[in-house]
Design a protein around this motif. Structure first.
Motif, mmCIF file in Angstrom:
data_model
loop_
_atom_site.group_PDB
_atom_site.id
_atom_site.type_symbol
_atom_site.label_atom_id
_atom_site.label_comp_id
_atom_site.label_asym_id
_atom_site.label_seq_id
_atom_site.Cartn_x
_atom_site.Cartn_y
_atom_site.Cartn_z
ATOM 1 N N LEU A 45 0.821 -1.197 0.158
ATOM 2 C CA LEU A 45 0.107 -0.035 0.093
ATOM 3 C C LEU A 45 1.071 1.342 0.019
ATOM 4 C CD1 LEU A 45 -2.325 -0.924 2.856
ATOM 5 C CD2 LEU A 45 -3.001 -1.146 0.309
ATOM 6 N N CYS A 46 0.324 2.510 -0.519
ATOM 7 C CA CYS A 46 0.832 3.560 -0.490
ATOM 8 C C CYS A 46 -0.234 4.633 0.151
ATOM 9 C CB CYS A 46 1.498 4.116 -1.747
ATOM 10 S SG CYS A 46 2.011 5.768 -1.601
ATOM 11 N N VAL A 47 0.001 5.218 1.248
ATOM 12 C CA VAL A 47 -0.875 6.288 1.763
ATOM 13 C C VAL A 47 -0.351 7.550 1.458
ATOM 14 C CG1 VAL A 47 -1.979 7.402 3.783
ATOM 15 C CG2 VAL A 47 -1.410 4.894 3.784
ATOM 16 N N GLY A 48 -0.825 8.359 0.408
ATOM 17 C CA GLY A 48 -0.734 9.788 0.135
ATOM 18 C C GLY A 48 -1.449 10.715 0.802
ATOM 19 N N VAL A 49 -0.636 11.705 1.477
ATOM 20 C CA VAL A 49 -1.348 12.754 2.295
ATOM 21 C C VAL A 49 -0.928 14.032 1.999
ATOM 22 C CG1 VAL A 49 -1.595 13.655 4.668
ATOM 23 C CG2 VAL A 49 -1.131 11.345 4.440
ATOM 24 N N ALA A 50 -2.137 14.683 1.617
ATOM 25 C CA ALA A 50 -2.210 16.378 1.461
ATOM 26 C C ALA A 50 -2.678 17.277 2.505
ATOM 27 C CB ALA A 50 -2.732 16.718 0.143
ATOM 28 N N ILE A 51 -1.829 18.125 3.332
ATOM 29 C CA ILE A 51 -2.215 18.695 4.435
ATOM 30 C C ILE A 51 -2.125 19.961 4.082
ATOM 31 C CG2 ILE A 51 -1.835 19.338 6.718
ATOM 32 C CD1 ILE A 51 -1.145 16.278 7.247
ATOM 33 N N SER A 52 -2.982 21.039 4.202
ATOM 34 C CA SER A 52 -2.985 22.388 4.074
ATOM 35 C C SER A 52 -1.984 22.993 5.137
ATOM 36 C CB SER A 52 -4.248 22.989 4.264
ATOM 37 O OG SER A 52 -4.054 24.746 4.516
ATOM 38 N N HIS A 53 -1.164 23.900 4.554
ATOM 39 C CA HIS A 53 -0.161 24.515 5.549
ATOM 40 C C HIS A 53 -0.999 25.318 6.419
ATOM 41 C CE1 HIS A 53 3.537 25.615 7.060
ATOM 42 N NE2 HIS A 53 3.630 26.849 6.463
ATOM 43 N N THR A 54 -2.255 25.967 6.088
ATOM 44 C CA THR A 54 -2.746 26.637 7.061
ATOM 45 C C THR A 54 -3.287 25.890 8.418
ATOM 46 O OG1 THR A 54 -4.805 26.227 5.845
ATOM 47 C CG2 THR A 54 -3.595 28.262 5.544
ATOM 48 N N LEU A 55 -3.380 24.543 8.128
ATOM 49 C CA LEU A 55 -3.719 23.484 9.358
ATOM 50 C C LEU A 55 -2.406 23.334 10.147
ATOM 51 C CD1 LEU A 55 -6.286 21.943 10.496
ATOM 52 C CD2 LEU A 55 -5.480 20.268 8.817
ATOM 53 N N ALA A 56 -1.483 23.053 9.429
ATOM 54 C CA ALA A 56 -0.169 22.748 10.171
ATOM 55 C C ALA A 56 0.922 23.139 9.478
ATOM 56 C CB ALA A 56 -0.412 20.797 10.458
ATOM 57 N N ASP A 57 1.936 23.271 10.444
ATOM 58 C CA ASP A 57 3.362 23.283 9.631
ATOM 59 C C ASP A 57 3.811 21.904 9.532
ATOM 60 O OD1 ASP A 57 4.109 22.448 12.051
ATOM 61 O OD2 ASP A 57 5.219 24.314 12.485
ATOM 62 N N GLY A 58 4.944 21.877 8.923
ATOM 63 C CA GLY A 58 5.671 20.475 8.690
ATOM 64 C C GLY A 58 5.851 19.703 9.792
ATOM 65 N N LEU A 59 6.403 20.243 10.871
ATOM 66 C CA LEU A 59 6.479 19.537 12.108
ATOM 67 C C LEU A 59 5.288 18.881 12.482
ATOM 68 C CD1 LEU A 59 8.532 18.647 14.177
ATOM 69 C CD2 LEU A 59 8.280 20.647 15.442
ATOM 70 N N ALA A 60 4.250 19.911 12.747
ATOM 71 C CA ALA A 60 2.968 19.223 13.188
ATOM 72 C C ALA A 60 2.199 18.411 12.297
ATOM 73 C CB ALA A 60 2.103 20.426 13.316
ATOM 74 N N ALA A 61 2.500 18.423 11.104
ATOM 75 C CA ALA A 61 1.900 17.399 9.739
ATOM 76 C C ALA A 61 2.695 16.004 10.363
ATOM 77 C CB ALA A 61 2.146 17.952 8.666
ATOM 78 N N ILE A 62 3.921 16.047 10.617
ATOM 79 C CA ILE A 62 4.773 14.808 10.652
ATOM 80 C C ILE A 62 4.287 14.160 11.963
ATOM 81 C CG2 ILE A 62 6.897 13.681 11.160
ATOM 82 C CD1 ILE A 62 6.580 14.277 8.279
ATOM 83 N N GLN A 63 3.936 15.066 12.975
ATOM 84 C CA GLN A 63 3.554 14.478 14.309
ATOM 85 C C GLN A 63 2.319 14.001 14.247
ATOM 86 O OE1 GLN A 63 5.253 14.316 17.258
ATOM 87 N NE2 GLN A 63 3.435 13.149 17.923
ATOM 88 N N PHE A 64 1.341 14.515 13.361
ATOM 89 C CA PHE A 64 -0.167 14.060 13.056
ATOM 90 C C PHE A 64 0.158 12.655 12.289
ATOM 91 C CE2 PHE A 64 -3.076 13.385 9.660
ATOM 92 C CZ PHE A 64 -4.436 13.078 10.520
ATOM 93 N N ILE A 65 0.866 12.284 11.421
ATOM 94 C CA ILE A 65 1.082 11.097 10.739
ATOM 95 C C ILE A 65 1.653 10.142 11.557
ATOM 96 C CG2 ILE A 65 2.338 9.931 8.691
ATOM 97 C CD1 ILE A 65 2.062 12.823 7.181
#
Length: 153
Positions: A45-65
């Motif tokens: 499997l491959c999970v592709g994620v697109a997160i709006s930068h208005t929602l999270a910065d890079g560090l927060a996006a990685i923490q979420f994932i």
């Protein structure tokens, strides 16, 4: 990857991430999070994620994932994995004093290209894939530590 080191993503690689149409929709109508699951014939499997930068910065996006992956594995989340959701700290009526300096982040919103005009929205965007070896990552971490920057992985 091409032999000459070209890391430009192919159409096949681009198909692994959710597509966002930035040109047809106003920014306020764009999704904050998009997830795409791709199943390969080999069973992987491959999970592709697109997160709006208005929602999270890079560090927060990685923490979420990372937290999402822990939950998917059936692991328990620790306090450090949980987001801080107490929005009462943002309540402006509880400020101890007036702001002491100009907050540029509160000025009029602009896109990366400048004013949010139709011509700016029509500009082409691109994606670049940067592949780093384990040795290159370690070298960057070492350099960040020498410069006094964080090297969280």
């Amino acid at each position: 990857m091409a032999e000459d080191g070209d890391c430009t993503p192919t159409d096949e690689v681009r198909d692994l991430a959710p597509k966002v149409d930035y040109h047809s929709n106003p920014m306020v109508d764009l999704p904050l999070l998009m997830v795409q699951l791709t199943r390969f014939s080999c069973g992987r499997l491959c999970v592709g994620v697109a997160i709006s930068h208005t929602l999270a910065d890079g560090l927060a996006a990685i923490q979420f994932i990372k937290s999402w992956a822990k939950l998917a594995r059936g692991d328990r989340l620790e306090d450090k994995d949980l987001p801080f959701l107490d929005r009462t700290v943002l309540n402006s009526s509880e400020l101890p004093m007036a702001p002491r300096f100009e907050h540029t982040e509160l000025k009029e919103f602009r896109t990366l290209y400048g004013p949010h005009t139709m011509s700016e929205k029509m500009k082409e965007t691109s994606v670049t894939l940067l592949r780093l070896t384990k040795e290159q990552v370690e070298k960057l971490k070492k350099k960040a530590n020498e410069d006094g920057l964080s090297s969280e992985s």
